[in-house]
Design an enzyme around this catalytic site. Structure first.
Site, PDB file in Angstrom:
ATOM      1  N   THR A 262      29.892  31.207  29.264  1.00 58.17           N
ATOM      2  CA  THR A 262      31.155  31.853  29.653  1.00 58.17           C
ATOM      3  C   THR A 262      31.788  31.215  30.880  1.00 58.17           C
ATOM      4  O   THR A 262      32.980  31.420  31.138  1.00 58.17           O
ATOM      5  CB  THR A 262      30.930  33.345  29.955  1.00 58.17           C
ATOM      6  OG1 THR A 262      30.033  33.478  31.069  1.00 58.17           O
ATOM      7  CG2 THR A 262      30.339  34.062  28.741  1.00 58.17           C
TER       8      THR A 262
ATOM      9  N   CYS B 202      27.848  36.328  38.222  1.00 55.88           N
ATOM     10  CA  CYS B 202      27.810  37.773  38.426  1.00 55.88           C
ATOM     11  C   CYS B 202      26.781  38.152  39.473  1.00 55.88           C
ATOM     12  O   CYS B 202      25.936  37.339  39.863  1.00 55.88           O
ATOM     13  CB  CYS B 202      27.449  38.497  37.118  1.00 55.88           C
ATOM     14  SG  CYS B 202      28.532  38.148  35.720  1.00 55.88           S
TER      15      CYS B 202
ATOM     16  N   CYS C 142      25.380  43.568  37.322  1.00 56.13           N
ATOM     17  CA  CYS C 142      26.570  43.548  36.465  1.00 56.13           C
ATOM     18  C   CYS C 142      26.314  44.336  35.183  1.00 56.13           C
ATOM     19  O   CYS C 142      25.295  44.146  34.514  1.00 56.13           O
ATOM     20  CB  CYS C 142      26.948  42.111  36.120  1.00 56.13           C
ATOM     21  SG  CYS C 142      28.455  41.996  35.104  1.00 56.13           S
TER      22      CYS C 142
ATOM     23  N   ARG D 221      33.318  30.786  37.807  1.00 59.16           N
ATOM     24  CA  ARG D 221      34.301  31.693  38.388  1.00 59.16           C
ATOM     25  C   ARG D 221      33.727  33.104  38.446  1.00 59.16           C
ATOM     26  O   ARG D 221      32.821  33.463  37.690  1.00 59.16           O
ATOM     27  CB  ARG D 221      35.603  31.682  37.586  1.00 59.16           C
ATOM     28  CG  ARG D 221      35.479  32.133  36.154  1.00 59.16           C
ATOM     29  CD  ARG D 221      36.820  31.997  35.423  1.00 59.16           C
ATOM     30  NE  ARG D 221      36.776  32.515  34.077  1.00 59.16           N
ATOM     31  CZ  ARG D 221      36.406  31.817  33.015  1.00 59.16           C
ATOM     32  NH1 ARG D 221      36.032  30.551  33.167  1.00 59.16           N
ATOM     33  NH2 ARG D 221      36.408  32.366  31.815  1.00 59.16           N
TER      34      ARG D 221
ATOM     35  N   CYS E 298      33.042  37.014  38.120  1.00 58.43           N
ATOM     36  CA  CYS E 298      33.192  38.051  37.095  1.00 58.43           C
ATOM     37  C   CYS E 298      34.205  39.093  37.581  1.00 58.43           C
ATOM     38  O   CYS E 298      34.097  39.595  38.700  1.00 58.43           O
ATOM     39  CB  CYS E 298      31.844  38.704  36.825  1.00 58.43           C
ATOM     40  SG  CYS E 298      31.903  40.127  35.711  1.00 58.43           S
TER      41      CYS E 298
ATOM     42  N   CYS F 224      32.209  42.901  37.725  1.00 58.00           N
ATOM     43  CA  CYS F 224      31.277  43.313  38.797  1.00 58.00           C
ATOM     44  C   CYS F 224      31.685  42.822  40.173  1.00 58.00           C
ATOM     45  O   CYS F 224      31.063  43.189  41.167  1.00 58.00           O
ATOM     46  CB  CYS F 224      29.854  42.864  38.475  1.00 58.00           C
ATOM     47  SG  CYS F 224      29.577  41.064  38.599  1.00 58.00           S
TER      48      CYS F 224
ATOM     49  N   ASP G 206       9.817  51.227  76.485  1.00 55.29           N
ATOM     50  CA  ASP G 206      10.858  52.252  76.479  1.00 55.29           C
ATOM     51  C   ASP G 206      10.214  53.637  76.406  1.00 55.29           C
ATOM     52  O   ASP G 206       9.353  53.900  75.555  1.00 55.29           O
ATOM     53  CB  ASP G 206      11.787  52.028  75.280  1.00 55.29           C
ATOM     54  CG  ASP G 206      12.954  52.979  75.275  1.00 55.29           C
ATOM     55  OD1 ASP G 206      14.003  52.627  75.834  1.00 55.29           O
ATOM     56  OD2 ASP G 206      12.823  54.084  74.705  1.00 55.29           O
TER      57      ASP G 206
END
Length: 489
Positions: free
Chosen positions: A23, A27, A31, A56, A58, A61, A445
């Site tokens: 694709t 993601c 996702c 690129r 998604c 998501c 402390d």
């Protein structure tokens, strides 16, 4: 990692990313899309690395909006320091040469180390961050695309358009039209008249102990630069910010969303959006990994009940490292309330007035340069403490002590201890908050000792709590506070 993808495990969001060759999309592990076949999946340590390899983001998501990796906060090496500096916008402001100079390496060495470790160099990492900033502005403001391009840090509109297409497979107009939307679009800059400003969803992973974080900030809030509004459970923390290009105001809601806190930023210059966002993320410790912390501290019999009682306890950092260092000196050897009163007096006497006040916010914390030569006569404390404060301010102003996002923590602590009047508690506190070190334990402390005593952890080996001793200390502080506020039997 593939098992995490198959189970849509949100614990790993931001820790790594996966991309699908069929694709061309990358993601986050959680996702909700159909799980791809293993041969088609590749893994990347950063979103920038996936983008650099041609994938690129998604649209379902939004992997660019996940929390940052907790590894960059825990790591003290050059790569961890570089990632923190890039997040603060140093590459956009000073270029790769400026980043390398801050780290003490050549630009070529920085490029090589980052590429080997995170799969992308400083330019690619900064480009991914600019694209994320641009998407926020496109989807939450009415600004023109050309204005957004330069506000996000792009050198030209052409570069902006090409980057948006490459990362989101959409034009800026298409990306704006596809906004996930429950936020109304605002004007270019939210004003101090109640306008909503730029709304952001600041993502975090796992549980988040909002009540304890807001209690911690409320107990230390300085009149003029900070305020808490509303009632417990629905409070808002508001503060002024000194940013590279202009002043700003941040407002963060206590009521969490589904894995995010709602923040509104009012900025005098939108070029400060990335820097302001990262500083608020550090203040609220939003990139922490509560699962890793709970696994390590929960293995200790004394700490296990504390971890169970407060899941997702965070260690607040700093919106302004210099401010935290100066306030640490004000709080030396006095109670929290007394240190706060001194801070209020300091802000009233030397804080820079806001051009337009907003509610109780009227000033910005004074600069180190302003305090280095100040008499500090307005502060009710010993002359020796005033001298220490001036010495620290001078060291911060001339760079003798560096507390920027990529500072070497060991070197910074050593430099602090070399200043007259600053001891281990102050240096450790600054290291914890100003430099975001998750592995600090202020064993001397008083409140920590009380909390350890109540928890039965006095005789235990704190080495077993590494690298999350800061979180153990916050559990002890909260335990001590519980005892102080418990009703008498």
């Amino acid at each position: 990692m593939y098992e995490a993808v198959c189970s849509r495990d949100a614990r790993f969001d931001g820790a790594f990313f996966f991309a699908v060759s069929t694709t061309g999309i990358y993601c986050r592990p959680s996702c909700p899309a159909t799980t791809p076949k293993r041969p088609n999946v590749s893994f990347f340590p950063t979103a920038a690395a996936a983008q650099h390899s041609g994938y690129r983001a998604c649209r379902r998501c939004r992997p660019d909006a996940v929390p940052g990796s907790a590894a960059w906060n825990a790591r003290a090496d050059a790569v961890g320091r570089a990632m923190r500096l890039i997040g603060d916008g140093v590459v956009d402001r000073e270029g790769v040469t400026g980043l390398a100079a801050r780290l003490g390496y050549s630009a070529r060495q920085v490029q090589r180390q980052l590429t080997a470790e995170v799969g992308a160099g400083p330019i690619a990492l900064a480009r991914a961050q600019r694209a994320h900033t641009a998407r926020i502005l496109l989807q939450t403001t009415r600004m023109q695309a050309a204005e957004i391009a330069f506000a996000a840090g792009f050198a030209s509109v052409r570069q902006f358009n090409a980057t948006i297409r490459a990362i989101y497979a959409a034009t800026p107009s298409e990306l704006r039209a596809a906004k996930p939307g429950r936020f109304p679009r605002q004007g270019a800059v939210g004003g101090a008249d109640g306008a909503a400003g730029i709304p952001l969803r600041l993502a975090y992973r796992g549980p988040y102990a909002t009540t304890e974080v807001f209690d911690y900030l409320a107990a230390r809030a300085l009149t003029g630069i900070e305020e808490i509004t509303g009632d417990t459970g629905s409070r808002a923390y508001r503060r002024t910010l000194r940013l590279p290009h202009a002043h700003g105001i941040a407002e963060v809601s206590e009521k969490p969303g589904d894995g995010w806190l709602l923040c509104h930023l009012h900025l005098g210059d939108l070029r400060d959006l990335t820097t302001a966002t990262q500083r608020i993320r550090r203040l609220f410790d939003l990139d922490a990994d509560p699962y890793a912390v709970a696994e390590r501290l929960g293995a200790d019999p004394a700490l296990a009940p504390l971890v169970e009682r407060r899941p997702g306890l965070r260690a607040p950092g700093a919106a302004d490292p210099h401010e935290v260092a100066i306030r640490a000196v004000l709080g030396q050897q006095v109670s929290l309330a007394a240190g706060r009163r001194l801070g209020v007096d300091l802000v009233a006497a030397y804080g820079e007035p806001l051009e337009t006040p907003s509610g109780g916010l009227t000033r910005v914390f004074p600069t180190a340069e302003a305090l280095a030569g100040a008499s500090l006569a307005e502060l009710g404390m010993p002359d020796s403490r005033r001298a220490t404060l001036r010495t620290l301010a001078a060291a911060l102003a001339d760079g003798t002590v560096s507390l920027d996002a990529g500072a070497d923590r060991d070197e910074a602590e050593k430099a602090l201890l070399g200043l007259h009047g600053i001891g281990p508690w102050t240096a450790g506190y600054v290291r914890m908050r100003a430099l975001g070190d998750p592995d600090v334990l202020l064993a001397g402390d008083v409140a920590v000792q009380a909390g350890m005593r109540y928890a039965g952890a006095e005789a235990l080996d704190a080495e077993g709590w590494r690298p999350w001793r800061t979180y153990a200390m916050h559990h002890f502080w909260n335990t001590a506070a519980d005892r102080r506020h418990a009703p008498a039997a």
